[in-house]
Design a protein around this motif. Structure first.
Motif, mmCIF file in Angstrom:
data_model
loop_
_atom_site.group_PDB
_atom_site.id
_atom_site.type_symbol
_atom_site.label_atom_id
_atom_site.label_comp_id
_atom_site.label_asym_id
_atom_site.label_seq_id
_atom_site.Cartn_x
_atom_site.Cartn_y
_atom_site.Cartn_z
ATOM 1 N N LEU A 33 -2.003 -2.999 -14.387
ATOM 2 C CA LEU A 33 -2.863 -3.153 -13.023
ATOM 3 C C LEU A 33 -2.116 -4.141 -12.305
ATOM 4 C CD1 LEU A 33 -5.508 -2.894 -11.499
ATOM 5 C CD2 LEU A 33 -6.268 -4.901 -13.030
ATOM 6 N N GLY A 34 -1.732 -3.862 -10.893
ATOM 7 C CA GLY A 34 -1.335 -4.406 -9.931
ATOM 8 C C GLY A 34 0.317 -4.320 -9.793
ATOM 9 N N LYS A 35 0.760 -3.316 -10.963
ATOM 10 C CA LYS A 35 2.087 -3.089 -10.650
ATOM 11 C C LYS A 35 2.441 -1.750 -9.955
ATOM 12 C CE LYS A 35 3.384 -5.590 -14.808
ATOM 13 N NZ LYS A 35 3.906 -5.600 -16.228
ATOM 14 N N TYR A 36 3.618 -1.593 -9.785
ATOM 15 C CA TYR A 36 4.004 -0.220 -8.989
ATOM 16 C C TYR A 36 3.588 -0.001 -7.575
ATOM 17 C CZ TYR A 36 5.347 0.839 -13.842
ATOM 18 O OH TYR A 36 6.016 0.752 -15.054
ATOM 19 N N LEU A 37 3.423 -1.365 -6.807
ATOM 20 C CA LEU A 37 2.862 -1.200 -5.395
ATOM 21 C C LEU A 37 3.764 -0.490 -4.744
ATOM 22 C CD1 LEU A 37 0.993 -2.272 -3.292
ATOM 23 C CD2 LEU A 37 2.151 -4.428 -3.443
ATOM 24 N N MET A 38 3.142 0.378 -3.670
ATOM 25 C CA MET A 38 4.231 1.344 -3.015
ATOM 26 C C MET A 38 3.550 1.236 -1.517
ATOM 27 S SD MET A 38 4.478 4.581 -5.539
ATOM 28 C CE MET A 38 2.697 4.547 -5.909
ATOM 29 N N ASP A 39 4.429 1.609 -0.516
ATOM 30 C CA ASP A 39 4.202 1.955 0.899
ATOM 31 C C ASP A 39 5.190 2.672 1.312
ATOM 32 O OD1 ASP A 39 2.789 1.475 3.246
ATOM 33 O OD2 ASP A 39 3.934 -0.154 3.861
ATOM 34 N N HIS A 40 5.090 3.335 2.562
ATOM 35 C CA HIS A 40 6.048 4.124 2.980
ATOM 36 C C HIS A 40 6.814 3.156 3.990
ATOM 37 C CE1 HIS A 40 3.212 7.646 2.786
ATOM 38 N NE2 HIS A 40 4.156 7.838 1.986
ATOM 39 N N HIS A 41 8.340 3.569 4.028
ATOM 40 C CA HIS A 41 8.949 2.725 4.811
ATOM 41 C C HIS A 41 9.375 3.622 6.067
ATOM 42 C CE1 HIS A 41 12.871 4.948 3.353
ATOM 43 N NE2 HIS A 41 12.110 5.263 2.466
ATOM 44 N N CYS B 123 8.688 5.723 -0.922
ATOM 45 C CA CYS B 123 9.066 4.573 -1.618
ATOM 46 C C CYS B 123 8.832 5.047 -3.169
ATOM 47 C CB CYS B 123 8.318 3.314 -1.319
ATOM 48 S SG CYS B 123 8.675 1.958 -2.459
ATOM 49 N N LEU B 124 9.942 4.718 -4.105
ATOM 50 C CA LEU B 124 9.791 4.990 -5.461
ATOM 51 C C LEU B 124 8.677 4.138 -6.093
ATOM 52 C CD1 LEU B 124 13.348 5.832 -6.507
ATOM 53 C CD2 LEU B 124 11.521 7.415 -5.837
ATOM 54 N N PRO B 125 7.895 4.259 -7.169
ATOM 55 C CA PRO B 125 7.230 3.376 -7.718
ATOM 56 C C PRO B 125 8.037 2.508 -8.794
ATOM 57 C CG PRO B 125 7.006 5.476 -8.816
ATOM 58 C CD PRO B 125 8.045 5.722 -7.787
ATOM 59 N N TYR B 126 8.087 1.403 -8.423
ATOM 60 C CA TYR B 126 8.849 0.382 -9.150
ATOM 61 C C TYR B 126 8.027 -0.549 -9.876
ATOM 62 C CZ TYR B 126 12.728 1.702 -5.970
ATOM 63 O OH TYR B 126 13.788 2.430 -5.254
ATOM 64 N N GLU B 127 8.267 -0.877 -11.225
ATOM 65 C CA GLU B 127 7.534 -1.713 -12.010
ATOM 66 C C GLU B 127 7.415 -3.263 -11.277
ATOM 67 O OE1 GLU B 127 6.517 -2.972 -16.450
ATOM 68 O OE2 GLU B 127 8.208 -2.205 -15.906
ATOM 69 N N THR C 54 -0.208 7.744 -8.117
ATOM 70 C CA THR C 54 0.978 7.423 -9.213
ATOM 71 C C THR C 54 2.376 7.604 -8.401
ATOM 72 O OG1 THR C 54 -0.666 8.766 -10.694
ATOM 73 C CG2 THR C 54 1.669 8.352 -11.532
ATOM 74 N N SER C 55 2.550 8.178 -7.434
ATOM 75 C CA SER C 55 3.810 8.157 -6.729
ATOM 76 C C SER C 55 3.203 8.203 -5.065
ATOM 77 C CB SER C 55 4.682 9.212 -7.144
ATOM 78 O OG SER C 55 3.944 10.691 -6.644
ATOM 79 N N ALA C 56 4.175 8.274 -4.189
ATOM 80 C CA ALA C 56 3.664 8.043 -2.722
ATOM 81 C C ALA C 56 3.964 9.226 -1.843
ATOM 82 C CB ALA C 56 4.485 6.626 -2.237
ATOM 83 N N ALA C 57 4.726 10.260 -2.121
ATOM 84 C CA ALA C 57 5.117 11.037 -1.399
ATOM 85 C C ALA C 57 5.829 10.660 -0.156
ATOM 86 C CB ALA C 57 4.200 12.112 -1.157
ATOM 87 N N CYS C 58 5.842 11.432 1.088
ATOM 88 C CA CYS C 58 6.269 10.945 2.203
ATOM 89 C C CYS C 58 5.313 11.159 3.223
ATOM 90 C CB CYS C 58 7.568 11.512 2.739
ATOM 91 S SG CYS C 58 7.640 13.173 3.057
ATOM 92 N N VAL C 59 4.057 11.717 2.900
ATOM 93 C CA VAL C 59 3.130 12.241 4.009
ATOM 94 C C VAL C 59 1.968 11.055 4.054
ATOM 95 C CG1 VAL C 59 3.645 14.573 3.955
ATOM 96 C CG2 VAL C 59 1.930 13.647 2.605
ATOM 97 N N ASN C 60 1.152 11.048 5.094
ATOM 98 C CA ASN C 60 0.123 10.018 4.925
ATOM 99 C C ASN C 60 -0.739 10.371 4.123
ATOM 100 O OD1 ASN C 60 1.513 10.509 7.583
ATOM 101 N ND2 ASN C 60 0.323 9.075 8.526
#
Length: 565
Positions: free
Chosen positions: A331-339, A427-431, A534-540
């Motif tokens: 919980l709180g880890k693997y924070l992602m956002d698009h670049h 963006c990849l899911p990084y711990e 669980t992952s971010a893909a590249c689409v909105n």
């Protein structure tokens, strides 16, 4: 804080929804339409559809500072001021950083609304389906954990939410970007059509399509089609784009089963050790700072990724000393956002006798083509482009030293055509990309604040080179002149697509939620906003939040009726 605990019966509902944005609005609509009595809580102030969009029809000269924010606003919004979403046009929609601070180990731009409806009022509205290429990526690449669902599990729910929300777009038959239930697409202008023709002739793996957008091109009940004003971030009095206020909130209210309570800051979720369930929530009144408890059989947590993460991390009990449902510790880890904020632009000649209609609130889209099929790069995943063509207007004369009749007449004519492409990368899911509670700082209501420690790494850096160079390559193939590449840098949070902090997964040891967005450890709590990803893909991502929410509500109500919740 003063505890103000009223009679439990008075404060009991069938379901509680925390948050009223894109996913919270859907949760309230679906739960109420299935006959449940629902309390929807939001920390924001009331915002009434049409009436409270008080800048929606203002002309530029009616703003005291022509859209710019004042020095005083910069002082009270030190982080919000960093980028474009916060302006004089919609200043009242955003929370004051001084009331709700947060800390950064590394820079993170958190755009946080202070209104009922949340970011559904200000969102970019680009609406794309995920594909199995996205849902299978973690498993294929051996990264993070596997998604517990595939496209076939969510496809009917995409159909369902698209039909209600209203998505305009063009079917393209691409496996990496599944087609949907579209209203007629907006029209490309003449330069975009020519660029599309030339790029697709040169690059057989690339497609330029009209943006798939939650702006309707045909009327829906209570809503009028897009008027091509491009003032969406002020609130739309025509209801021409999907928002909580225009769409899900009226539907929920029509059932007679909804209680909406604004100015309500959810502090934590109450967990009953004996029952092994969540029984309700603790809520702080924004103005009086009194705390009240509300109770329900089901709780949907839709506070937007970071608001949701705060509530879960702050929900401490003997059973869950590190946050509700946090047996896995993720919980709180693997924070992602698009670049983003990298690409290219150039001028286009030969169309001086052409113009376009209105101010279209949409652009073109180039779906992902990297690491698809036989294409292999030195990085994982891929990116898409958003962009468009336009002609410069009278503003081009502002920096000129021109005077006189000829100068004025020149500015009455449109300027040169230009075309731009800006990439949005996965963006990849990084711990190590995480958000935690910082108890050394308190907000205006005595609560701990969030602390961010997240960044982009080598994979994203390598991808950005392609995002910039490929854009220039396509514009060159299209015959554009004076091509300029750019990389203006991108920090997590800037794309406002934050996600991943309470991820779905197959194994309770490595995830917070199961395939139904249900907490592994607390069966009557569901999370269907960006936190679940669980992952971010590249689409909105917002369309996927909608579909996951409708799907999860359907499951939750069926399980409740079976007595399993």
């Amino acid at each position: 804080m003063n505890l103000n605990i009223k009679a439990q019966e008075q404060n009991t509902y069938d379901a509680i929804v925390i948050g009223s944005g894109v996913s919270g609005g859907w949760a309230a609509k679906e739960l109420t339409e299935k006959g449940l009595k629902v309390l929807m809580l939001d920390r924001g102030k009331p915002l009434e559809h049409v009436k409270d969009y008080d800048t929606a029809t203002k002309d530029p000269w009616e703003f005291a500072h022509r859209g710019r924010i004042t020095n005083e606003q910069k002082e009270t919004h030190p982080k919000l001021k960093r980028d474009y979403p916060y302006s004089e046009h919609n200043e009242k929609f955003w929370i004051k950083d001084s009331d709700s601070p947060y800390n950064e180990v590394k820079r993170f731009d958190w755009y946080r609304p202070d209104i009922v409806g949340g970011k559904s009022i200000m969102w970019g509205r680009q609406s794309y389906r995920w594909s199995d290429i996205d849902f299978e990526a973690n498993l294929k690449d051996g990264i993070a954990v596997d998604w517990p669902i595939r496209y076939k599990d969510i496809a009917p729910w995409y159909d369902y939410v698209e039909t209600f929300a209203g998505i305009s777009g063009q079917a393209e038959g691409l496996p990496q970007l599944p087609d949907g239930k579209f209203m007629p697409a907006m029209e490309m202008n003449c330069v975009e059509k020519e660029v599309k023709k030339r790029v697709e002739a040169k690059f057989k793996d690339r497609r330029i399509t009209m943006g798939r957008v939650a702006n309707i091109t045909q009327p829906l009940p209570g809503r009028t089609q897009c008027q091509f004003r491009n003032l969406c971030s002020r609130g739309c009095p025509f209801g021409a784009y999907f928002s909580t206020q225009s769409s899900t909130l009226p539907a929920a209210r029509a059932t007679g089963n909804l209680t909406l309570q604004p100015d309500s800051i959810v502090n934590s979720i109450i967990y009953d050790e004996a029952k092994g369930k969540a029984t309700g929530v603790k809520v702080i009144d924004k103005h009086t700072k009194q705390m009240t408890e509300y109770y329900a059989k089901i709780i949907f947590v839709n506070g937007s990724t970071l608001g949701t993460t705060f509530v879960l991390l702050n929900s401490i009990s003997k059973r869950f000393p590190n946050g509700l449902g946090n047996d896995s510790g993720v919980l709180g880890k693997y924070l992602m956002d698009h670049h983003f904020r990298t690409g290219a632009s150039g001028t286009v000649e030969g169309f001086d006798d052409h113009y376009f209609f209105g101010r279209r609130a949409n652009g073109i889209y180039v779906p992902r083509y990297r690491n698809i099929g036989s294409d292999k790069r030195d990085y994982l995943r891929g990116f898409g482009y958003q962009g468009g063509a336009s002609r410069s207007g009278w503003q081009r004369g502002i920096a000129e030293m021109g005077v006189g009749k000829d100068f004025k007449e020149m500015l009455t004519e449109p300027g040169t055509w230009s075309m731009g492409l800006g990439g949005f990368g996965e963006c990849l899911p990084y711990e190590q990309n995480q958000v935690t509670l910082d108890n050394s700082v308190k907000d205006a209501w005595g609560q701990p604040v969030l602390k961010f420690d997240a960044g982009f790494f080598e994979n994203e850096t390598k991808m950005r080179k392609d995002m910039m160079n490929d854009a220039a390559e396509m514009l060159e193939a299209a015959g554009a002149k004076d091509i300029h590449t750019f990389d203006n840098g991108s920090y997590p949070g800037m794309a406002i697509h934050e996600m991943g902090t309470a991820r779905m997964g197959r194994d309770p040891k490595t995830s917070v939620l199961n395939s139904w967005n249900q907490m592994h450890a607390v069966k009557n709590v569901f999370v269907t906003d960006g936190a679940c990803m669980t992952s971010a893909a590249c689409v909105n991502p917002s369309l996927t939040y909608m579909a996951l929410t409708a799907r999860a509500v359907d499951y939750a109500v069926k399980e409740m009726k079976k007595g399993n919740i």
